[in-house]
Design a protein around this motif. Structure first.
Motif, short mmCIF file in Angstrom:
data_model
loop_
_atom_site.label_atom_id
_atom_site.label_comp_id
_atom_site.label_asym_id
_atom_site.label_seq_id
_atom_site.Cartn_x
_atom_site.Cartn_y
_atom_site.Cartn_z
N GLN A 25 38.36 75.57 66.67
CA GLN A 25 36.94 75.88 66.53
C GLN A 25 36.18 75.27 67.68
OE1 GLN A 25 35.83 74.36 62.65
NE2 GLN A 25 36.70 76.11 61.56
N GLY A 26 35.25 76.05 68.21
CA GLY A 26 34.38 75.52 69.25
C GLY A 26 34.91 75.64 70.66
N PHE A 27 36.01 76.37 70.83
CA PHE A 27 36.52 76.60 72.18
C PHE A 27 37.44 77.82 72.13
CE2 PHE A 27 40.93 75.13 71.69
CZ PHE A 27 40.84 74.45 70.48
N MET A 28 37.79 78.34 73.35
CA MET A 28 38.54 79.59 73.45
C MET A 28 40.04 79.31 73.38
SD MET A 28 36.23 82.02 74.06
CE MET A 28 36.69 83.28 75.24
N SER A 29 40.54 79.05 72.19
CA SER A 29 41.93 78.65 72.04
C SER A 29 42.91 79.73 72.46
CB SER A 29 42.20 78.22 70.60
OG SER A 29 41.99 79.30 69.72
N ARG A 30 42.47 81.00 72.45
CA ARG A 30 43.41 82.08 72.77
C ARG A 30 43.90 82.01 74.22
NH1 ARG A 30 38.43 84.95 72.82
NH2 ARG A 30 38.02 85.95 74.83
N LEU A 31 43.24 81.24 75.06
CA LEU A 31 43.62 81.17 76.47
C LEU A 31 44.76 80.19 76.73
CD1 LEU A 31 40.07 81.04 78.09
CD2 LEU A 31 41.53 83.05 77.73
N TYR A 32 45.12 79.39 75.73
CA TYR A 32 45.99 78.25 75.98
C TYR A 32 47.25 78.26 75.14
CZ TYR A 32 41.59 76.78 77.96
OH TYR A 32 40.43 76.73 78.70
N LYS A 33 48.20 77.45 75.59
CA LYS A 33 49.43 77.26 74.87
C LYS A 33 49.18 76.31 73.70
CE LYS A 33 52.65 74.58 76.60
NZ LYS A 33 53.74 74.13 77.49
N TRP A 34 49.71 76.68 72.53
CA TRP A 34 49.67 75.83 71.36
C TRP A 34 51.03 75.13 71.23
CZ3 TRP A 34 45.76 75.22 67.67
CH2 TRP A 34 44.70 76.13 67.73
N ALA A 35 51.00 74.00 70.56
CA ALA A 35 52.26 73.32 70.26
C ALA A 35 52.17 72.69 68.88
CB ALA A 35 52.59 72.26 71.30
N TRP A 36 53.34 72.58 68.26
CA TRP A 36 53.48 71.85 67.00
C TRP A 36 54.39 70.65 67.25
CZ3 TRP A 36 50.86 72.81 62.56
CH2 TRP A 36 50.25 74.06 62.43
N TYR A 37 53.97 69.51 66.77
CA TYR A 37 54.77 68.29 66.81
C TYR A 37 54.94 67.79 65.39
CZ TYR A 37 54.19 67.72 71.87
OH TYR A 37 54.24 67.89 73.23
N ARG A 38 55.87 66.86 65.24
CA ARG A 38 55.99 66.20 63.95
C ARG A 38 56.39 64.75 64.15
NH1 ARG A 38 61.52 68.94 61.38
NH2 ARG A 38 63.03 67.62 62.50
N ILE A 51 54.00 77.78 71.67
CA ILE A 51 53.79 79.21 71.83
C ILE A 51 52.72 79.41 72.89
CG2 ILE A 51 52.26 79.23 69.79
CD1 ILE A 51 53.23 82.20 69.41
N ALA A 52 53.10 80.14 73.92
CA ALA A 52 52.20 80.39 75.04
C ALA A 52 51.17 81.45 74.67
CB ALA A 52 53.01 80.84 76.26
N ASN A 53 50.16 81.59 75.54
CA ASN A 53 49.12 82.57 75.22
C ASN A 53 49.65 84.01 75.27
OD1 ASN A 53 49.41 82.61 77.97
ND2 ASN A 53 47.23 82.61 78.44
N ASN A 54 50.81 84.23 75.91
CA ASN A 54 51.41 85.56 75.91
C ASN A 54 52.41 85.75 74.76
OD1 ASN A 54 53.59 84.05 76.71
ND2 ASN A 54 53.88 85.07 78.68
N GLY A 55 52.51 84.75 73.90
CA GLY A 55 53.39 84.84 72.75
C GLY A 55 54.78 84.29 72.96
N ASN A 56 55.13 83.91 74.19
CA ASN A 56 56.44 83.32 74.42
C ASN A 56 56.55 82.00 73.68
OD1 ASN A 56 57.18 85.41 76.06
ND2 ASN A 56 56.82 84.32 77.98
N THR A 57 57.73 81.78 73.10
CA THR A 57 57.93 80.59 72.28
C THR A 57 59.07 79.73 72.81
OG1 THR A 57 59.32 81.91 70.82
CG2 THR A 57 57.03 81.58 70.15
N ASN A 58 59.02 78.48 72.41
CA ASN A 58 60.06 77.52 72.74
C ASN A 58 60.22 76.61 71.53
OD1 ASN A 58 61.84 75.91 74.43
ND2 ASN A 58 60.19 74.40 74.48
#
Length: 111
Positions: A25-38, A51-58
């Protein structure tokens, strides 16, 4: 000022499934790579999936074939679908994008 809003935690039986979500919220997250940590108790925080902004995953080796990261760029949301959960998947899960981190989601896998 941006922030991340995560879904609620869960108590899941071994072999079960659960989906985490995280919305920027409050920024253009669709432009960036997301990550999950634990982070499990007494352990270092570790990367689970990206997951990159183009949908590529690692994925980390320990979740390959069991966890799937996805994203909805319209809603600015990322998801982590977790299946075949094991007790060793018990941890606090965090989403992150740019400099933002979620508050953490407790996932407990136990019978």
């Amino acid at each position: 000022q941006g922030r991340l809003v995560e879904s609620e935690g869960a108590l899941v039986q071994p072999g079960g499934s659960h989906r985490l979500s995280c919305t920027g919220q409050g920024f253009m997250s669709r432009l960036y790579k997301w990550a999950w940590y634990r982070q499990a108790p007494g352990q270092e925080r570790e990367l689970v999936a990206e997951i990159a902004n183009n949908g590529n995953t690692n994925y980390a080796e320990f979740v390959k074939g069991r966890f799937t990261a996805s994203r909805d760029n319209v809603r600015g949301t990322t998801f982590l679908q977790m299946t075949s959960l094991k007790p060793e998947d018990t941890a606090i899960y965090y989403c992150t994008v740019r400099q933002y981190w979620g508050q953490g989601i407790q996932v407990t896998v136990t019978s």
